[in-house]
Design a protein around this motif. Structure first.
Motif, PDB file in Angstrom:
ATOM      1  N   VAL A 196       6.698  18.626  -7.892  1.00 41.11           N
ATOM      2  CA  VAL A 196       6.510  17.349  -7.703  1.00 41.11           C
ATOM      3  C   VAL A 196       7.063  16.519  -6.743  1.00 41.11           C
ATOM      4  O   VAL A 196       8.364  16.609  -6.390  1.00 41.11           O
ATOM      5  N   LEU A 197       6.421  15.850  -5.880  1.00 38.41           N
ATOM      6  CA  LEU A 197       7.061  14.915  -4.946  1.00 38.41           C
ATOM      7  C   LEU A 197       6.925  13.602  -5.342  1.00 38.41           C
ATOM      8  O   LEU A 197       5.627  13.081  -5.485  1.00 38.41           O
ATOM      9  N   HIS A 198       7.681  12.850  -5.919  1.00 37.96           N
ATOM     10  CA  HIS A 198       7.474  11.583  -6.488  1.00 37.96           C
ATOM     11  C   HIS A 198       7.693  10.530  -5.436  1.00 37.96           C
ATOM     12  O   HIS A 198       8.757  10.307  -4.804  1.00 37.96           O
ATOM     13  N   LEU A 199       7.000   9.375  -5.464  1.00 41.80           N
ATOM     14  CA  LEU A 199       7.059   8.212  -4.543  1.00 41.80           C
ATOM     15  C   LEU A 199       7.292   7.143  -5.619  1.00 41.80           C
ATOM     16  O   LEU A 199       6.552   6.845  -6.368  1.00 41.80           O
ATOM     17  N   ALA A 200       8.401   6.161  -5.310  1.00 42.06           N
ATOM     18  CA  ALA A 200       8.611   5.036  -6.260  1.00 42.06           C
ATOM     19  C   ALA A 200       8.259   3.960  -5.423  1.00 42.06           C
ATOM     20  O   ALA A 200       8.348   3.554  -4.489  1.00 42.06           O
ATOM     21  N   ASP A 201       7.618   3.013  -6.145  1.00 40.91           N
ATOM     22  CA  ASP A 201       7.500   1.308  -5.881  1.00 40.91           C
ATOM     23  C   ASP A 201       6.582   1.581  -4.324  1.00 40.91           C
ATOM     24  O   ASP A 201       6.633   0.940  -3.698  1.00 40.91           O
ATOM     25  N   VAL A 202       5.377   2.103  -4.620  1.00 35.82           N
ATOM     26  CA  VAL A 202       4.204   2.456  -3.900  1.00 35.82           C
ATOM     27  C   VAL A 202       3.575   1.179  -3.547  1.00 35.82           C
ATOM     28  O   VAL A 202       3.089   0.251  -4.583  1.00 35.82           O
ATOM     29  N   GLY A 203       2.918   1.112  -2.360  1.00 33.70           N
ATOM     30  CA  GLY A 203       2.037   0.061  -1.868  1.00 33.70           C
ATOM     31  C   GLY A 203       0.529   0.130  -2.283  1.00 33.70           C
ATOM     32  O   GLY A 203      -0.288  -0.629  -2.567  1.00 33.70           O
ATOM     33  N   ALA A 204       0.166   1.450  -2.532  1.00 35.90           N
ATOM     34  CA  ALA A 204      -1.047   1.990  -2.797  1.00 35.90           C
ATOM     35  C   ALA A 204      -1.180   3.109  -3.627  1.00 35.90           C
ATOM     36  O   ALA A 204      -0.125   3.820  -3.787  1.00 35.90           O
ATOM     37  N   ALA A 205      -2.163   3.463  -4.242  1.00 39.57           N
ATOM     38  CA  ALA A 205      -2.086   4.965  -5.305  1.00 39.57           C
ATOM     39  C   ALA A 205      -2.799   5.821  -4.715  1.00 39.57           C
ATOM     40  O   ALA A 205      -3.130   6.927  -5.377  1.00 39.57           O
ATOM     41  N   HIS A 206      -2.947   5.828  -3.353  1.00 39.54           N
ATOM     42  CA  HIS A 206      -3.615   7.105  -2.588  1.00 39.54           C
ATOM     43  C   HIS A 206      -2.879   7.232  -1.175  1.00 39.54           C
ATOM     44  O   HIS A 206      -2.174   6.250  -0.639  1.00 39.54           O
ATOM     45  N   LEU A 207      -2.834   8.399  -0.562  1.00 40.02           N
ATOM     46  CA  LEU A 207      -2.085   8.760   0.499  1.00 40.02           C
ATOM     47  C   LEU A 207      -3.126   8.332   1.547  1.00 40.02           C
ATOM     48  O   LEU A 207      -4.369   8.307   1.513  1.00 40.02           O
ATOM     49  N   GLU A 208      -2.585   7.923   2.747  1.00 41.86           N
ATOM     50  CA  GLU A 208      -3.243   7.911   4.025  1.00 41.86           C
ATOM     51  C   GLU A 208      -3.978   9.196   4.058  1.00 41.86           C
ATOM     52  O   GLU A 208      -3.425  10.481   4.131  1.00 41.86           O
ATOM     53  N   GLU A 209      -5.367   9.176   5.040  1.00 40.33           N
ATOM     54  CA  GLU A 209      -5.921  10.458   5.002  1.00 40.33           C
ATOM     55  C   GLU A 209      -5.059  11.468   6.226  1.00 40.33           C
ATOM     56  O   GLU A 209      -5.055  12.721   5.746  1.00 40.33           O
ATOM     57  N   GLU A 210      -4.603  10.758   7.341  1.00 38.74           N
ATOM     58  CA  GLU A 210      -3.801  11.798   8.044  1.00 38.74           C
ATOM     59  C   GLU A 210      -2.662  12.147   7.460  1.00 38.74           C
ATOM     60  O   GLU A 210      -2.264  13.415   7.624  1.00 38.74           O
ATOM     61  N   ALA A 211      -1.812  11.653   6.609  1.00 39.02           N
ATOM     62  CA  ALA A 211      -0.871  11.925   5.929  1.00 39.02           C
ATOM     63  C   ALA A 211      -1.187  13.136   4.654  1.00 39.02           C
ATOM     64  O   ALA A 211      -0.480  14.194   4.689  1.00 39.02           O
ATOM     65  N   GLU A 212      -2.176  12.762   4.182  1.00 38.89           N
ATOM     66  CA  GLU A 212      -2.711  13.844   3.099  1.00 38.89           C
ATOM     67  C   GLU A 212      -2.948  15.319   4.061  1.00 38.89           C
ATOM     68  O   GLU A 212      -2.661  16.360   3.447  1.00 38.89           O
ATOM     69  N   ALA A 213      -3.568  15.191   5.006  1.00 41.61           N
ATOM     70  CA  ALA A 213      -4.007  16.539   5.894  1.00 41.61           C
ATOM     71  C   ALA A 213      -2.743  17.083   6.294  1.00 41.61           C
ATOM     72  O   ALA A 213      -2.706  18.159   6.204  1.00 41.61           O
TER      73      ALA A 213
END
Length: 156
Positions: free
Chosen positions: A120-137
Motif C-alpha cells: 500500500v502507498l498511504h497518503l496522509a492528510d490529503v486534499g482530495a480522495a482521488h489522484l490527478e489523472e496524469e499522476a494516476e497514469a
C-alpha cells in the motif's frame, strides 16, 4: 493506493522513485513541492507498506457493507469469519451464504471500497480522495492499474 489486481506484487521502489522524481514527495516521505500534482490540494506525508503477506485495506471506520457479487445480498457476517480465517493463513475465499458459490474475498462487493493487496502507498492528510489523472497514469505505468481506497483515520 493499491494495485487493482489483488495478486500483483508491484515494483513499489519504482513507484517511490517516481514520486521523488516528480516532486510529489521527498525521500523522507514528506510532501514535495509538486504534491498538488498527485492529489488536488496536496497531502502531508506518504509511506509505503509492504510485507510478507497481503493486506486487507478498508476505510478504517467499520460500518461498511459486503455483498455477494452474484446476488447483491449482504454477506458481512460470513465475510468476517472468512477474513479471520484468511488472516490465520487460510484461503482468500467465502463459502457464500447468499448464493452457495465460493467467491474470492477480493471479488466481493465492498461499499465503501476495500481491497486486498501485497502493499500500500498511504497518503496522509490529503486534499482530495482521488489522484490527478496524469499522476494516476504515471503510477499505473510503474505499478499496473491502481485503486484508491479512501480512509478516515481518527486523530488521537
Amino acid at each position: 493506493m493499491v494495485p487493482a489486481d489483488p495478486d500483483a506484487r508491484p515494483a513499489w521502489s519504482g513507484a517511490w522513485e517516481t514520486g521523488i522524481a516528480r516532486g510529489w514527495w521527498g525521500a523522507d516521505g514528506w510532501a514535495g513541492p509538486q504534491a498538488g500534482q498527485l492529489v488536488g490540494g496536496g497531502f502531508v506525508r506518504v509511506r509505503r507498506e509492504e510485507g510478507a503477506r497481503p493486506h486487507f485495506v478498508a476505510n478504517g471506520q467499520g460500518g461498511f457493507q459486503v455483498r455477494c457479487p452474484r446476488t447483491g445480498a449482504p454477506v458481512v457476517e460470513g465475510f468476517g469469519s472468512a477474513l479471520t480465517a484468511w488472516r490465520d493463513g487460510g484461503p482468500r475465499r467465502l463459502d457464500c451464504p447468499a448464493c452457495g458459490e465460493v467467491h474470492d474475498l477480493a471479488r466481493l462487493d465492498f461499499r465503501p471500497p476495500a481491497a486486498f493487496a501485497w502493499g500500500v502507498l498511504h497518503l496522509a492528510d490529503v486534499g482530495a480522495a482521488h489522484l490527478e489523472e496524469e499522476a494516476e497514469a504515471a503510477l499505473s505505468a510503474v505499478l499496473g492499474p491502481i485503486r484508491v481506497i479512501a480512509r478516515r483515520v481518527p486523530r488521537g
